[in-house]
Design a protein around this motif. Structure first.
Motif, mmCIF file in Angstrom:
data_model
loop_
_atom_site.group_PDB
_atom_site.id
_atom_site.type_symbol
_atom_site.label_atom_id
_atom_site.label_comp_id
_atom_site.label_asym_id
_atom_site.label_seq_id
_atom_site.Cartn_x
_atom_site.Cartn_y
_atom_site.Cartn_z
ATOM 1 N N ASP A 145 0.722 -1.390 0.263
ATOM 2 C CA ASP A 145 -0.107 -0.074 -0.073
ATOM 3 C C ASP A 145 0.886 1.345 0.078
ATOM 4 O O ASP A 145 0.550 2.324 -0.644
ATOM 5 C CB ASP A 145 -0.912 -0.016 1.203
ATOM 6 N N LEU A 146 1.959 1.297 0.661
ATOM 7 C CA LEU A 146 2.842 2.394 1.030
ATOM 8 C C LEU A 146 3.260 2.557 -0.483
ATOM 9 O O LEU A 146 3.767 3.596 -0.893
ATOM 10 C CB LEU A 146 3.941 1.958 1.776
ATOM 11 N N LEU A 147 3.812 1.377 -1.367
ATOM 12 C CA LEU A 147 4.548 1.743 -2.555
ATOM 13 C C LEU A 147 3.522 2.332 -3.570
ATOM 14 O O LEU A 147 3.868 3.144 -4.517
ATOM 15 C CB LEU A 147 5.222 0.314 -2.947
ATOM 16 N N SER A 148 2.083 2.159 -3.154
ATOM 17 C CA SER A 148 1.199 2.493 -4.235
ATOM 18 C C SER A 148 0.660 3.920 -3.959
ATOM 19 O O SER A 148 0.241 4.742 -4.750
ATOM 20 C CB SER A 148 0.032 1.564 -4.383
ATOM 21 N N GLU A 149 0.921 4.215 -2.803
ATOM 22 C CA GLU A 149 0.758 5.684 -2.460
ATOM 23 C C GLU A 149 1.804 6.379 -1.989
ATOM 24 O O GLU A 149 2.051 6.906 -0.773
ATOM 25 C CB GLU A 149 -0.234 5.521 -0.903
ATOM 26 N N ARG A 150 2.515 6.569 -3.109
ATOM 27 C CA ARG A 150 3.905 7.347 -2.746
ATOM 28 C C ARG A 150 3.765 8.860 -2.427
ATOM 29 O O ARG A 150 2.812 9.427 -2.413
ATOM 30 C CB ARG A 150 4.627 7.586 -3.995
ATOM 31 N N PRO A 151 4.628 9.051 -1.421
ATOM 32 C CA PRO A 151 4.477 10.517 -0.797
ATOM 33 C C PRO A 151 4.606 11.624 -1.892
ATOM 34 O O PRO A 151 5.371 11.467 -2.844
ATOM 35 C CB PRO A 151 5.465 10.751 0.469
ATOM 36 N N ARG A 152 3.832 12.672 -1.597
ATOM 37 C CA ARG A 152 3.992 13.922 -2.450
ATOM 38 C C ARG A 152 4.815 14.981 -1.889
ATOM 39 O O ARG A 152 5.321 15.714 -2.738
ATOM 40 C CB ARG A 152 2.402 14.329 -2.821
ATOM 41 N N LYS A 153 5.209 14.870 -0.716
ATOM 42 C CA LYS A 153 6.074 15.802 -0.036
ATOM 43 C C LYS A 153 6.532 15.342 1.029
ATOM 44 O O LYS A 153 6.010 15.064 2.140
ATOM 45 C CB LYS A 153 4.961 16.861 0.256
ATOM 46 N N ILE A 154 8.100 15.487 1.309
ATOM 47 C CA ILE A 154 8.636 15.083 2.565
ATOM 48 C C ILE A 154 9.518 16.481 2.984
ATOM 49 O O ILE A 154 10.311 16.646 2.160
ATOM 50 C CB ILE A 154 9.239 13.973 2.489
#
Ligand SMILES: [Zn+2]
Length: 221
Positions: A145-154
């Motif tokens: 799930d984390l791989l498919s919902e990559r962060p947009r901002k860190i």
């Protein structure tokens, strides 16, 4: 059928949005099955955005939730299939508290992952009355799930170790967004090459926003 005030109380106690408890059953001395109903009578067609739909089929299934007091909680949930009155296509409703095809609630997944990062898999399995292999499955699905919902901002990135799991797939490092305290990736190795590979895969746009990195690898616990 249990009384309405009691069902109302359990609805309040489990605290899930847009959900009403319609029945419950003590399966064992320590396990409770709670039957839910979605308060929304209608869904929106993902194909044509029409909201005039009919229930095509009921799909009841059981998912595990966070414990309630001393009870292990299982939720009996109906993920309805609707038929759009306009385009005639059939679609399944989205439930805000469970990801599609998962056998546990989103909040249980967050709780378990948080606890695994704090202690270790065996402890978390015992505490949540799950098996080690159930925890491993959950972590594996969480990773996907984390791989498919990559962060947009860190802005602030934390890299921490995870206690090695016994058997099965091993996770060794977790990358955390330190502002939201949310994990953004679970990695199988904690060496520089693997971490660098993941970070590069995020793309330069995201990497350029990172202002601070805090590394806590190989810490003694
Ligand atoms: Zn439609």
């Amino acid at each position: 059928m249990p009384s309405n005030p009691l069902l109302h109380f359990i609805t309040k106690a489990i605290n899930l949005q847009d959900i009403k408890v319609i029945n419950y059953d003590f399966i064992t001395d320590s396990e409770i099955l709670i039957e839910l109903e979605n308060k929304h009578k209608e869904g929106e067609c993902p194909h044509c955005r029409n909201t005039k739909v009919t229930v095509h089929q009921n799909h009841w299934h059981i998912v595990r939730d966070i414990p309630l007091s001393y009870y292990q909680v299982f939720l009996k949930v109906n993920r309805r299939q609707f038929k759009c009155k306009k385009c005639k296509k059939v679609f399944s409703e989205k439930l805000s508290f469970i990801k599609t095809r998962r056998s546990y609630t989103k909040r249980l997944a967050s709780k378990v992952v948080g606890e695994v990062l704090e202690t270790n898999v065996e402890n978390v399995a015992r505490k949540n009355r799950m098996t080690v292999s159930e925890i491993e499955t959950l972590l594996k699905e969480y990773e996907a799930d984390l791989l498919s919902e990559r962060p947009r901002k860190i802005k602030k990135l934390g890299i921490d170790e995870i206690t090695q799991l016994k058997g099965g797939k091993n996770y060794a490092a977790v990358l955390v967004d330190l502002d939201t305290r949310k994990p953004i990736a679970l990695l199988e190795k904690r060496n520089k090459a693997v971490i660098a590979e993941y970070l590069f895969s995020l793309g330069s746009e995201i990497l350029e926003q990172i202002e601070e990195v805090s590394i806590d690898l190989w810490k003694q616990r």
